[in-house]
Design a protein around this motif. Structure first.
Motif, PDB file in Angstrom:
ATOM      1  N   MET A 141      50.173  -0.439 -12.296  1.00 36.21           N
ATOM      2  CA  MET A 141      50.374   0.574 -11.256  1.00 36.21           C
ATOM      3  C   MET A 141      49.929   1.953 -11.750  1.00 36.21           C
ATOM      4  N   ILE A 142      50.283   2.279 -12.975  1.00 35.94           N
ATOM      5  CA  ILE A 142      49.897   3.570 -13.541  1.00 35.94           C
ATOM      6  C   ILE A 142      48.373   3.666 -13.610  1.00 35.94           C
ATOM      7  N   GLU A 158      46.178   2.149 -11.806  1.00 33.44           N
ATOM      8  CA  GLU A 158      45.609   2.269 -10.464  1.00 33.44           C
ATOM      9  C   GLU A 158      45.755   3.681  -9.910  1.00 33.44           C
ATOM     10  N   LEU A 159      46.796   4.383 -10.323  1.00 35.44           N
ATOM     11  CA  LEU A 159      47.047   5.721  -9.796  1.00 35.44           C
ATOM     12  C   LEU A 159      46.297   6.818 -10.544  1.00 35.44           C
TER      13      LEU A 159
END
Length: 145
Positions: free
Chosen positions: A27-28, A30-31
Motif C-alpha cells: 500500500m505504501i 502504491e501511494l
C-alpha cells in the motif's frame, strides 16, 4: 509461559497486535511516487500508527455500543466514533465502503437463493454439470478432428 517474555497465553496484548507487513508495504509503495522509497523502520511506524488508530476507534465505538446497551459494535457505532474523535472527513468514505459491502452481501444472497430456487438437489445439479462438461468435451473433440 510462551516463548515470548511476559506473555502468559491469555488475550493478546498490544505488542501482539499488528497488520500484515507485506500488505502495508504494498500500500505504501502504491501511494508513493516511484522515485521515493520507504525504510523498514518507517513501514513499522506506519503499522504501529494504524494499530493505534484502530484501537482508538474501536474503544470509542465500544463505549458508544455499551451506552446503547448493545452487545455488538455496529457500523453506525464506528461512524459515530469517527465523528466524535474528530475524524469527520473519514465518514463519507467509510459509508461508501459500507454501502458497497452491503451490496456485495445482497449479491451473494441472490446466488444462494438461485440455488435454492432451482428446486434441484446438489446431486442433480452435479449430474447436470457433468453432462454439460461431457457435451462440451465432445464438441471440442469433434472440432479438433
Amino acid at each position: 509461559m510462551s516463548d515470548r517474555e511476559g506473555h502468559t497465553g491469555g488475550p493478546p496484548g498490544d505488542d501482539d497486535l499488528s497488520l500484515p507487513k507485506a500488505t502495508v508495504a504494498k500500500m505504501i509503495a502504491e501511494l508513493l511516487p516511484n522515485d521515493i522509497a520507504c525504510a523498514k523502520e518507517t513501514r513499522d511506524l506506519v503499522i504501529e500508527c494504524c494499530v493505534e488508530f484502530i484501537h482508538l476507534i474501536s474503544s470509542e465505538a465500544n463505549e458508544i455500543c455499551e451506552k446503547e446497551s448493545k452487545k455488538t459494535i455496529a457500523p453506525e457505532h464506528i461512524i459515530t466514533a469517527l465523528k466524535g474523535l474528530g475524524f469527520d472527513s473519514f465518514t463519507e468514505e467509510v459509508q461508501d465502503v459500507l454501502k458497497d459491502h452491503k451490496q456485495q452481501q445482497k449479491e451473494r444472497e441472490k446466488k444462494v437463493s438461485k440455488f435454492e430456487q432451482s428446486g434441484l438437489t446438489e446431486e442433480e445439479l452435479q449430474r447436470k454439470q457433468e453432462e454439460l462438461f461431457a457435451a462440451s468435451r465432445a464438441k471440442f473433440q469433434s472440432a479438433q478432428q
